[in-house]
Design an enzyme around this catalytic site. Structure first.
Site, PDB file in Angstrom:
ATOM      1  N   ASP A 173       6.078  -0.873   7.015  1.00  0.00           N
ATOM      2  CA  ASP A 173       6.250  -2.204   7.622  1.00  0.00           C
ATOM      3  C   ASP A 173       6.229  -2.081   9.146  1.00  0.00           C
ATOM      4  O   ASP A 173       6.960  -1.261   9.700  1.00  0.00           O
ATOM      5  CB  ASP A 173       7.588  -2.807   7.170  1.00  0.00           C
ATOM      6  CG  ASP A 173       7.617  -3.019   5.657  1.00  0.00           C
ATOM      7  OD1 ASP A 173       6.615  -3.497   5.110  1.00  0.00           O
ATOM      8  OD2 ASP A 173       8.638  -2.684   5.029  1.00  0.00           O
ATOM      9  N   ASP A 195      16.516   4.316  -0.149  1.00  0.00           N
ATOM     10  CA  ASP A 195      16.073   4.375   1.241  1.00  0.00           C
ATOM     11  C   ASP A 195      15.520   5.775   1.531  1.00  0.00           C
ATOM     12  O   ASP A 195      16.272   6.760   1.543  1.00  0.00           O
ATOM     13  CB  ASP A 195      17.282   4.057   2.139  1.00  0.00           C
ATOM     14  CG  ASP A 195      16.951   4.114   3.614  1.00  0.00           C
ATOM     15  OD1 ASP A 195      15.895   4.656   3.998  1.00  0.00           O
ATOM     16  OD2 ASP A 195      17.763   3.600   4.401  1.00  0.00           O
ATOM     17  N   THR A 206      -4.051   3.464  -1.280  1.00  0.00           N
ATOM     18  CA  THR A 206      -2.930   2.594  -1.631  1.00  0.00           C
ATOM     19  C   THR A 206      -3.442   1.161  -1.724  1.00  0.00           C
ATOM     20  O   THR A 206      -4.567   0.868  -1.325  1.00  0.00           O
ATOM     21  CB  THR A 206      -1.819   2.605  -0.540  1.00  0.00           C
ATOM     22  OG1 THR A 206      -2.297   1.898   0.607  1.00  0.00           O
ATOM     23  CG2 THR A 206      -1.394   3.989  -0.147  1.00  0.00           C
ATOM     24  N   HIS A 207      -2.562   0.259  -2.207  1.00  0.00           N
ATOM     25  CA  HIS A 207      -2.943  -1.158  -2.262  1.00  0.00           C
ATOM     26  C   HIS A 207      -3.204  -1.725  -0.874  1.00  0.00           C
ATOM     27  O   HIS A 207      -4.086  -2.554  -0.693  1.00  0.00           O
ATOM     28  CB  HIS A 207      -1.857  -1.979  -2.957  1.00  0.00           C
ATOM     29  CG  HIS A 207      -2.027  -2.001  -4.435  1.00  0.00           C
ATOM     30  ND1 HIS A 207      -1.326  -1.168  -5.271  1.00  0.00           N
ATOM     31  CD2 HIS A 207      -2.850  -2.737  -5.217  1.00  0.00           C
ATOM     32  CE1 HIS A 207      -1.709  -1.396  -6.516  1.00  0.00           C
ATOM     33  NE2 HIS A 207      -2.624  -2.333  -6.519  1.00  0.00           N
ATOM     34  N   GLU A 223      -4.337  -0.085   1.713  1.00  0.00           N
ATOM     35  CA  GLU A 223      -5.649   0.357   2.201  1.00  0.00           C
ATOM     36  C   GLU A 223      -6.727  -0.507   1.566  1.00  0.00           C
ATOM     37  O   GLU A 223      -7.666  -0.958   2.227  1.00  0.00           O
ATOM     38  CB  GLU A 223      -5.929   1.832   1.900  1.00  0.00           C
ATOM     39  CG  GLU A 223      -7.128   2.267   2.737  1.00  0.00           C
ATOM     40  CD  GLU A 223      -8.016   3.376   2.206  1.00  0.00           C
ATOM     41  OE1 GLU A 223      -8.904   3.800   2.957  1.00  0.00           O
ATOM     42  OE2 GLU A 223      -7.874   3.788   1.045  1.00  0.00           O
TER      43      GLU A 223
END
Ligand SMILES: C[S@@+](CC[C@H](N)C(=O)[O-])C[C@H]1O[C@@H](n2cnc3c(N)ncnc32)[C@H](O)[C@@H]1O
Length: 212
Positions: free
Chosen positions: A119, A96, A192-193, A195
């Site tokens: 998220d 975390d 990033t993925h 984006e």
């Protein structure tokens, strides 16, 4: 938009040097122990499939990068991406990121904190689960060295505006600087993925950078 199934990880890849459990870390976190050398340290919270880590470790070899990912299967996937490229300046912690920053990261020890497409927790009653909350932002400010940066990108306009307002109210970070969209030169040339996914679907991406 749901998340696609992950590609299978090569079972022959040994991840032990790249994937670390949060519980196995020292308190306070020692980048020197983890990497075996001292270098400016950058942290990404919520690394997902690890595209940012793969690019950043290559483009800035003189810095170390720690990705923190709470979902075991994504942490493993991101670590495999680094292991497959034999990167010596990047590792993934399965844990975390909010707790880790709060409990294990020393004051003014970090060069940059990256949070990309956290998220959104759409429902109002779930908003308290968002990573970008006041206590986390105060920790970001605390751990950043003077001149260090916070990078926050999202596709959710409301999360963006609310976070920028929260940063203004709860920290002394300077910003936002809004980085321009960079044209992509190949299929994986995105920060990033997420984006990549937003841009390929012509959806907006809200970017911000703050300085300590
Ligand atoms: C929407 S995805 C974005 C992934 C990646 N940053 C990207 O842009 O492609 C958010 C990621 O954050 C991770 N995450 C959520 N809360 C976290 C936390 N407290 N610490 C670390 N990772 C977290 C989730 O498991 C998920 O992989």
């Amino acid at each position: 938009m749901g998340r696609r199934a992950l590609r299978k990880i090569d079972p022959g890849l040994d991840l032990t040097r790249w994937l670390i459990a949060e519980e196995a870390l020292s308190t306070p976190l020692s980048a020197e122990l983890l990497f075996g050398h001292t270098a400016p340290l950058q942290i990404e919270v919520g690394s997902g499939k690890g595209l940012f880590l793969a690019h950043a470790t290559a483009s800035l070899p003189e810095h170390d990068f720690l990705g923190i990912e709470i979902a075991a299967k994504y942490a493993q996937f991101a670590a495999a991406r680094l292991a497959g490229r034999a990167r010596t300046n990047g590792k993934v912690i399965r844990g975390d990121g909010v707790r880790l920053l709060r409990e294990r990261v020393a004051d003014e020890s970090i060069e940059a904190v990256h949070v990309y497409f956290p998220d959104p927790w759409w429902k109002r009653r779930h908003r308290k689960r968002r990573v970008m909350h006041a206590a986390f932002l105060r920790d970001v400010e605390r751990v950043l060295r003077i001149g260090g940066a916070l990078h926050f990108w999202t596709d959710v306009a409301e999360y963006y505006e609310a976070t920028l307002e929260l940063i203004r109210r709860t920290t002394h970070l300077d910003g936002p600087i809004v980085p321009a969209e960079r044209p992509s030169e190949h299929d994986l040339d995105y920060q990033t993925h997420f984006e990549r996914r937003m841009r390929l679907n012509d959806l907006p991406v809200y970017r911000s950078e703050f300085r300590n």
